[in-house]
Design a protein around this motif. Sequence first.
Motif, PDB file in Angstrom:
ATOM      1  N   ALA A  92      31.376  41.639  33.107  1.00 10.45           N
ATOM      2  CA  ALA A  92      31.065  40.271  33.341  1.00 10.45           C
ATOM      3  C   ALA A  92      30.835  39.377  32.258  1.00 10.45           C
ATOM      4  CB  ALA A  92      29.529  40.169  34.192  1.00 10.45           C
ATOM      5  N   GLY A  93      30.830  40.130  30.858  1.00  9.43           N
ATOM      6  CA  GLY A  93      30.549  39.109  29.752  1.00  9.43           C
ATOM      7  C   GLY A  93      31.183  40.232  28.465  1.00  9.43           C
ATOM      8  N   LEU A  94      31.257  39.325  27.570  1.00  6.09           N
ATOM      9  CA  LEU A  94      31.919  40.168  26.210  1.00  6.09           C
ATOM     10  C   LEU A  94      30.776  41.114  25.605  1.00  6.09           C
ATOM     11  CD1 LEU A  94      33.533  37.302  24.248  1.00  6.09           C
ATOM     12  CD2 LEU A  94      34.689  39.076  25.425  1.00  6.09           C
ATOM     13  N   GLN A  95      29.575  40.979  25.754  1.00  6.80           N
ATOM     14  CA  GLN A  95      28.591  41.671  25.282  1.00  6.80           C
ATOM     15  C   GLN A  95      28.162  42.610  26.096  1.00  6.80           C
ATOM     16  OE1 GLN A  95      28.358  41.764  21.839  1.00  6.80           O
ATOM     17  NE2 GLN A  95      29.743  40.080  21.859  1.00  6.80           N
ATOM     18  N   ARG A  96      28.416  42.618  27.444  1.00  2.90           N
ATOM     19  CA  ARG A  96      28.161  43.405  28.595  1.00  2.90           C
ATOM     20  C   ARG A  96      29.133  44.638  28.970  1.00  2.90           C
ATOM     21  NH1 ARG A  96      26.514  38.914  32.817  1.00  2.90           N
ATOM     22  NH2 ARG A  96      25.513  40.308  33.976  1.00  2.90           N
ATOM     23  N   PRO A  97      28.443  45.870  29.518  1.00  2.22           N
ATOM     24  CA  PRO A  97      29.135  46.790  29.709  1.00  2.22           C
ATOM     25  C   PRO A  97      29.992  46.761  30.866  1.00  2.22           C
ATOM     26  CG  PRO A  97      27.003  47.251  30.351  1.00  2.22           C
ATOM     27  CD  PRO A  97      27.035  46.060  29.496  1.00  2.22           C
ATOM     28  N   ALA A  98      31.406  47.321  31.123  1.00  3.89           N
ATOM     29  CA  ALA A  98      31.987  47.482  32.264  1.00  3.89           C
ATOM     30  C   ALA A  98      31.050  48.236  33.426  1.00  3.89           C
ATOM     31  CB  ALA A  98      33.482  47.919  32.182  1.00  3.89           C
TER      32      ALA A  98
ATOM     33  N   GLU B 260      31.747  38.591  51.809  1.00  7.75           N
ATOM     34  CA  GLU B 260      32.491  37.551  50.715  1.00  7.75           C
ATOM     35  C   GLU B 260      33.140  38.737  49.503  1.00  7.75           C
ATOM     36  OE1 GLU B 260      30.268  34.677  49.238  1.00  7.75           O
ATOM     37  OE2 GLU B 260      29.872  33.421  51.175  1.00  7.75           O
ATOM     38  N   ARG B 261      33.368  39.706  49.997  1.00  6.56           N
ATOM     39  CA  ARG B 261      33.821  40.640  49.103  1.00  6.56           C
ATOM     40  C   ARG B 261      35.343  41.237  49.655  1.00  6.56           C
ATOM     41  NH1 ARG B 261      28.552  44.695  48.018  1.00  6.56           N
ATOM     42  NH2 ARG B 261      27.174  43.151  47.528  1.00  6.56           N
ATOM     43  N   ASP B 262      35.987  40.439  50.376  1.00 11.25           N
ATOM     44  CA  ASP B 262      37.333  40.882  51.053  1.00 11.25           C
ATOM     45  C   ASP B 262      38.464  40.282  50.344  1.00 11.25           C
ATOM     46  OD1 ASP B 262      36.600  38.540  52.051  1.00 11.25           O
ATOM     47  OD2 ASP B 262      37.218  39.325  54.007  1.00 11.25           O
ATOM     48  N   GLY B 263      38.124  39.289  49.387  1.00 10.17           N
ATOM     49  CA  GLY B 263      39.282  38.791  48.786  1.00 10.17           C
ATOM     50  C   GLY B 263      40.339  39.805  47.926  1.00 10.17           C
ATOM     51  N   PRO B 264      41.552  39.328  47.474  1.00  4.39           N
ATOM     52  CA  PRO B 264      42.520  40.244  46.576  1.00  4.39           C
ATOM     53  C   PRO B 264      41.784  40.318  45.278  1.00  4.39           C
ATOM     54  CG  PRO B 264      43.247  37.957  46.923  1.00  4.39           C
ATOM     55  CD  PRO B 264      41.918  37.817  47.490  1.00  4.39           C
ATOM     56  N   LEU B 265      42.102  41.620  44.582  1.00  6.32           N
ATOM     57  CA  LEU B 265      41.568  42.042  43.464  1.00  6.32           C
ATOM     58  C   LEU B 265      42.850  41.469  42.781  1.00  6.32           C
ATOM     59  CD1 LEU B 265      39.630  45.326  43.475  1.00  6.32           C
ATOM     60  CD2 LEU B 265      38.744  43.158  43.670  1.00  6.32           C
ATOM     61  N   VAL B 266      42.873  40.922  41.424  1.00  5.52           N
ATOM     62  CA  VAL B 266      44.120  40.490  40.941  1.00  5.52           C
ATOM     63  C   VAL B 266      44.239  41.350  39.670  1.00  5.52           C
ATOM     64  CG1 VAL B 266      45.391  38.525  39.845  1.00  5.52           C
ATOM     65  CG2 VAL B 266      43.821  38.229  41.666  1.00  5.52           C
ATOM     66  N   PHE B 267      45.460  41.981  39.547  1.00  5.45           N
ATOM     67  CA  PHE B 267      45.964  42.892  38.332  1.00  5.45           C
ATOM     68  C   PHE B 267      47.170  42.215  37.663  1.00  5.45           C
ATOM     69  CE2 PHE B 267      43.229  45.528  40.953  1.00  5.45           C
ATOM     70  CZ  PHE B 267      42.520  46.393  40.271  1.00  5.45           C
ATOM     71  N   SER B 268      46.924  42.784  36.494  1.00  5.86           N
ATOM     72  CA  SER B 268      48.424  42.435  35.513  1.00  5.86           C
ATOM     73  C   SER B 268      48.561  43.616  34.589  1.00  5.86           C
ATOM     74  CB  SER B 268      48.321  41.154  34.817  1.00  5.86           C
ATOM     75  OG  SER B 268      49.564  40.912  34.187  1.00  5.86           O
ATOM     76  N   GLY B 269      49.818  44.288  34.760  1.00 11.61           N
ATOM     77  CA  GLY B 269      49.939  45.509  33.798  1.00 11.61           C
ATOM     78  C   GLY B 269      48.883  46.496  34.228  1.00 11.61           C
ATOM     79  N   GLY B 270      48.352  46.811  35.235  1.00 10.61           N
ATOM     80  CA  GLY B 270      47.267  47.638  35.510  1.00 10.61           C
ATOM     81  C   GLY B 270      45.968  47.283  35.191  1.00 10.61           C
ATOM     82  N   GLN B 271      45.894  46.054  34.456  1.00  8.30           N
ATOM     83  CA  GLN B 271      44.384  45.685  33.944  1.00  8.30           C
ATOM     84  C   GLN B 271      43.873  44.666  35.069  1.00  8.30           C
ATOM     85  OE1 GLN B 271      42.283  45.965  31.209  1.00  8.30           O
ATOM     86  NE2 GLN B 271      41.095  44.742  32.549  1.00  8.30           N
ATOM     87  N   LEU B 272      42.412  44.750  35.376  1.00 10.13           N
ATOM     88  CA  LEU B 272      42.126  44.055  36.434  1.00 10.13           C
ATOM     89  C   LEU B 272      41.704  42.615  35.726  1.00 10.13           C
ATOM     90  CD1 LEU B 272      40.683  43.538  39.153  1.00 10.13           C
ATOM     91  CD2 LEU B 272      38.527  44.387  38.198  1.00 10.13           C
TER      92      LEU B 272
ATOM     93  N   PHE C 126      41.173  39.436  37.690  1.00  8.38           N
ATOM     94  CA  PHE C 126      40.007  38.398  38.417  1.00  8.38           C
ATOM     95  C   PHE C 126      39.493  39.085  39.709  1.00  8.38           C
ATOM     96  CE2 PHE C 126      39.918  35.265  41.735  1.00  8.38           C
ATOM     97  CZ  PHE C 126      39.007  34.587  41.445  1.00  8.38           C
ATOM     98  N   VAL C 127      38.155  38.821  40.122  1.00  8.29           N
ATOM     99  CA  VAL C 127      37.582  39.470  41.281  1.00  8.29           C
ATOM    100  C   VAL C 127      37.183  38.095  41.943  1.00  8.29           C
ATOM    101  CG1 VAL C 127      35.879  40.966  42.093  1.00  8.29           C
ATOM    102  CG2 VAL C 127      37.235  41.522  40.367  1.00  8.29           C
ATOM    103  N   PRO C 128      37.537  37.726  43.260  1.00 10.45           N
ATOM    104  CA  PRO C 128      36.837  36.736  43.960  1.00 10.45           C
ATOM    105  C   PRO C 128      35.226  37.151  44.053  1.00 10.45           C
ATOM    106  CG  PRO C 128      38.593  37.334  44.976  1.00 10.45           C
ATOM    107  CD  PRO C 128      38.505  38.322  44.033  1.00 10.45           C
ATOM    108  N   GLY C 129      34.456  35.815  43.814  1.00 11.06           N
ATOM    109  CA  GLY C 129      33.079  35.971  43.734  1.00 11.06           C
ATOM    110  C   GLY C 129      32.372  36.450  42.351  1.00 11.06           C
ATOM    111  N   LEU C 130      33.400  37.228  41.573  1.00 15.93           N
ATOM    112  CA  LEU C 130      32.812  37.420  40.299  1.00 15.93           C
ATOM    113  C   LEU C 130      33.550  36.609  39.086  1.00 15.93           C
ATOM    114  CD1 LEU C 130      32.656  41.169  40.465  1.00 15.93           C
ATOM    115  CD2 LEU C 130      30.504  39.602  40.898  1.00 15.93           C
TER     116      LEU C 130
ATOM    117  N   ALA D 120      24.535  42.435  41.430  1.00 16.24           N
ATOM    118  CA  ALA D 120      24.048  41.581  40.424  1.00 16.24           C
ATOM    119  C   ALA D 120      24.228  40.216  40.564  1.00 16.24           C
ATOM    120  CB  ALA D 120      24.340  42.247  38.964  1.00 16.24           C
ATOM    121  N   ALA D 121      25.425  39.842  41.025  1.00 16.50           N
ATOM    122  CA  ALA D 121      25.876  38.406  41.244  1.00 16.50           C
ATOM    123  C   ALA D 121      25.512  37.643  42.328  1.00 16.50           C
ATOM    124  CB  ALA D 121      27.333  38.359  41.038  1.00 16.50           C
ATOM    125  N   GLY D 122      24.910  38.492  43.645  1.00 15.80           N
ATOM    126  CA  GLY D 122      24.455  38.147  44.585  1.00 15.80           C
ATOM    127  C   GLY D 122      25.462  37.700  45.582  1.00 15.80           C
TER     128      GLY D 122
END
Length: 433
Positions: free
Chosen positions: A366-372, A388-400, A402-406, A381-383
């Motif tokens: 969620a942030g540069l100084q925060r752990p995955a 509202e957790r059913d949108g698509p997870l967006v990957f590129s080359g296997g890397q996550l 974007f996450v809807p809501g996050l 944590a984001a409430g």
Amino acid sequence: MRGIVAVATSGGRDSTALLHATAVAAQAQDLQVLALHIHHGLQPDADAWFDHVRTQCERWAVAGLPVRFAGHRLTGRPARGDSIEAWAREARYTALAALARAGGATAVLLAHHRRDQAETFLLQALRGAGVAGLSAMPARVERDGLVWLRPWLDRSRDSIEAYLAQHRLGFIDDGSNTDPRFARNRLRLAVWPALTRAFPDAEVSLGAAARWAQQASRVLDDVAAADLLSCADAGGLRVAAWQALGPDRGANALRLWLRGQVGAAAPASLVARLQGELAGTGPGQWPLGQATLRRYRGRLTCHHARADVESLRRETGLRITRGGRYRLPGWGGELVASRVAEGGVPIAWLAHLDLRARGGGEQFQAGLQRPARSLKKQYQAAGVPEWERDGPLVFSGGQLLFVPGLGIDARVVGLPGQAQLALHWHRLPVTEA
């Protein structure tokens, strides 16, 4: 170009008189009158009524009145168990609006008069309606991009009868007006004669009561709107702040908030139920027509029905090269990409995207100084509520990415100077997905 005003006419006495009077007045004002007639297909004489109104308009036009006919035949039928009156009314207004717009009119005149208003007030009272219901029929309302006017709400039925006789106007007598299955007919035939014998001024008095109710309803809406400023925003209704209004003002504000969510008055039973249950803790939900009300972390939100995405094939890939809206009907929404100077994903990462559902084990930073951390913990944590957790997870080359809501994973945020796009997920309602 001549102005155009529409008049809804069934061919009955009231609407015939209004149509003729409007056409006569339009002559002197260089207006064109559009006569709107709806064939409901519910009566055996409906074809004859359709022809009667059309022929009457043609005859008046030959005589010099600026009137032309526009008719529509309904093809649907009420569903089993549905009210015929309610179905016909809804279908009629939808068709009238379409005819008026197609004919270039911006206003539609309706022939309701003072007795109609008095009857409506009584019917609403007998149904236990509140102030809004007792307001009966407004003289003017804007709906469907049109202005709907009832210019004869203060005119008596007797004066309309006199107008018909003076101009020798023919009209249709609808036999269904004596059918006791309909509540208005029972009131008109069995109650109204006795009421006016006992109270000769009942029509005038009840019409005045409806006007008082309209005034009171407008004041209550103004109070509710002011109260909602303290307890509602784009994120929903804040339950604790709403409770601070007290039971009476709280109910008034809640009714206006619910009406704003679905465009119609909520049942009184739902308002009462919410007053008793909203103060609870934890998630909760309540049905509201085709929508669902949900309480989560002290907020009440309204969620409209979405497209049946289960019957659609979910998109698995996407290519984004510029800002814009990328519709994903299989997921029930769209990705919105917008150009930003910082905090976005480098455009180069977006050329070949994979879209996936949650499979478990995904990590999001969620942030540069925060752990995955796991998506479940990040959602909590984001409430972000479960629904509202059913949108698509967006990957590129296997890397996550974007996450809807996050939002965007901190590990892929672009560097200063890179061309970047921010991503947002927008859920679409059933009519758009």
